[in-house]
Each structure stands twice: as structure tokens, then as C-alpha cells.
Design a protein around this motif. Structure first.
Motif: not given
Length: 165
Positions: A63-73
Motif C-alpha cells: 500500500a505504501d508503494i501504491r500511495e507513493k506512486c499516486a502522490s507522484l502521478n
């Protein structure tokens, strides 16, 4: 010839498998922004775990990897890795991820730069010097000879026998 034209409509894709540290995504992305001067799409294949595991210091991090990607588009593709609970060999785990990545590439033919999740550019990367070839890679040899999948340029529009890869 028309086929090759269709392949180049899209940007080059830079793809990376991220297994443990979401901070590396940010650092890697910044290195691409600074040192790659052509249009590209950065795609992360999320091999983080939903369960405690040695590769994530026993802290679930998918989930942390998914969230990091979402924050950087950044486009994030989750890898199904529940079977890694019992698969303990790192090479087999990496091979699982690479197979999924290769299938993605075959379905989305184009130009790719594959770079390991903990590698960062420190100087400009001139992709143009590789574009006259179907592939540029580092050859490794252990029990077999193979292309090192941690830094690899490949143009699937110039390879006729991709199913043999």
C-alpha cells in the motif's frame, strides 16, 4: 513499415520493479526528470508485500508503494505475489515479476528502459545512441548466459521473435 510507425506514437516507457522502499520511487523519478531529455512514461511494478517478509523488513509495504506512486502521478501496476509467502528463493521471486513485466511489454509494444528499483541516474542518459538497435544490455553469466534485467534498453518494435525472450 507501418507497424513500426504505430509503435512510436507513444512515449518510451521506463519500467521498474519496486519491492521494498517507496522512497526510492521518488529518488528515481527525480533522477529521470533531471537526466532524461525525451518524453517518457514511468511505470512502477509494485512487488511490495501485503504480509511481513524479509524483503520489506517484516513491514507490509504494498500500500505504501501504491500511495507513493499516486502522490507522484506515476502509473503503478500491482504484482500478484501472495505465493511468495512460501517461495523463498529471491531469484524465483524476481523471475515471477519479470515474467509479468514481459507480458505487459508484449501487449504494449514500444520502446522500454528497464531499470532496477534501487538504481538512480547520476548523469544524462542519451537514449538516441541506442535507438538504432533492438536492444542494449549487460550480459551476465552464471549457470547460463542472460541479459541482466536491472538495466536494459529494448525496442519491441524492432524485435520479431519476442516470444523467444
Amino acid at each position: 513499415m507501418f507497424y513500426r510507425y504505430v509503435c512510436y506514437i507513444y512515449y518510451m516507457k521506463i519500467i521498474s520493479i519496486v519491492t521494498n522502499n517507496p522512497t526510492f520511487i521518488d529518488l528515481q523519478f527525480k533522477s529521470f526528470q533531471k537526466y532524461i531529455n525525451i518524453p517518457y512514461e514511468y511505470i512502477v511494478f509494485n512487488d511490495g508485500k501485503d504480509f511481513p517478509d524479509v524483503v520489506n523488513n517484516d513491514i507490509p509495504n504494498k500500500a505504501d508503494i501504491r500511495e507513493k506512486c499516486a502522490s507522484l502521478n506515476i502509473r503503478c501496476i500491482d504484482l500478484d505475489n501472495d505465493h511468495h509467502r512460501v517461495q523463498t528463493r529471491p531469484s524465483n521471486r524476481h523471475g515471477d515479476s519479470l515474467r509479468v513485466m514481459l507480458e505487459f511489454m508484449k501487449k504494449n509494444k514500444g520502446e522500454y528502459l528497464i531499470i532496477d528499483g534501487d538504481m538512480f541516474l547520476i548523469d544524462h542518459l542519451n537514449i538516441d545512441k541506442y535507438r538504432n538497435r533492438p536492444c542494449a544490455c549487460v550480459i551476465q553469466q552464471r549457470e547460463i548466459v542472460y541479459m541482466w534485467p536491472n538495466l536494459l534498453y529494448i525496442d519491441l518494435c524492432k524485435i520479431d521473435n519476442i516470444d523467444e525472450l
